[in-house]
Design a protein around this motif. Structure first.
Motif, PDB file in Angstrom:
ATOM      1  N   PRO A 131       0.825  -1.213   0.000  1.00 14.00           N
ATOM      2  CA  PRO A 131       0.000   0.000   0.000  1.00 14.00           C
ATOM      3  C   PRO A 131       0.861   1.266   0.000  1.00 14.00           C
ATOM      4  O   PRO A 131       0.486   2.267  -0.607  1.00 14.00           O
ATOM      5  N   GLY A 149       3.190   3.044  -3.877  1.00 14.08           N
ATOM      6  CA  GLY A 149       1.903   2.395  -3.610  1.00 14.08           C
ATOM      7  C   GLY A 149       0.762   3.393  -3.569  1.00 14.08           C
ATOM      8  O   GLY A 149       0.999   4.606  -3.504  1.00 14.08           O
ATOM      9  N   ALA A 200      -1.202   4.371  -1.304  1.00 12.12           N
ATOM     10  CA  ALA A 200      -1.284   5.244  -0.124  1.00 12.12           C
ATOM     11  C   ALA A 200      -0.150   6.267  -0.082  1.00 12.12           C
ATOM     12  O   ALA A 200      -0.166   7.186   0.737  1.00 12.12           O
TER      13      ALA A 200
END
Ligand code: HEC
Length: 104
Positions: free
Chosen positions: A32, A42, A44
């Motif tokens: 993430p 990622g 995030a």
């Protein structure tokens, strides 16, 4: 990072049989932020003020196994600590997995 972290010995050094399991752990826990290929991209990552480390980079690859382990166990805001969330063995598996991400 304490100097003592650098020399922590990897009990799974050179063990490639753990990489399948490590990939599952990486995708579930690390991608993430760090991205599927470890590039630090990622989904995030964009929202974070401090950008996730690029695991393919010379900077990360030049860190010792012990230092990588210490970082995973300790975390560094916004990266969480995996001290208890992952077992010792799982953290070493992830160290070996990060080694496979070196820029070739
Ligand atoms: C919430 C986002 C996030 C997650 C989830 C995350 N990280 Fe990180 N990680 C970061 C950030 C941000 C940094 C950079 C910290 C800094 O530069 O101070 C970092 C740094 C690192 C570093 C150190 C590189 C260096 O230059 O010191 C390692 C190794 C690392 N992460 C491994 C992992 C692993 C393995 C996982 C999964 C178990 C993981 N991270 C999960 C955000 C994350």
């Amino acid at each position: 990072m304490p100097a003592s972290a650098t020399g922590i010995e990897n009990p799974l050094a050179g063990n490639t049989s753990v990489l399948g399991n490590a990939k599952v752990l990486y995708v579930g826990n690390c991608s993430p932020c760090h991205g599927k290929r470890g590039k630090g991209d990622g989904p995030a990552a964009a929202a974070l003020k401090i950008k996730p480390a690029d695991h393919t980079s010379a900077k990360v690859q030049s860190m010792s196994d012990g230092s990588l382990y210490w970082m995973i166990a300790t975390g560094h805001t916004p990266m969480p600590s995996y001290k208890t969330a992952l077992t010792t063995k799982q953290k070493w598996e992830l160290v070996n997995y990060i080694r496979t991400m070196a820029n070739k």
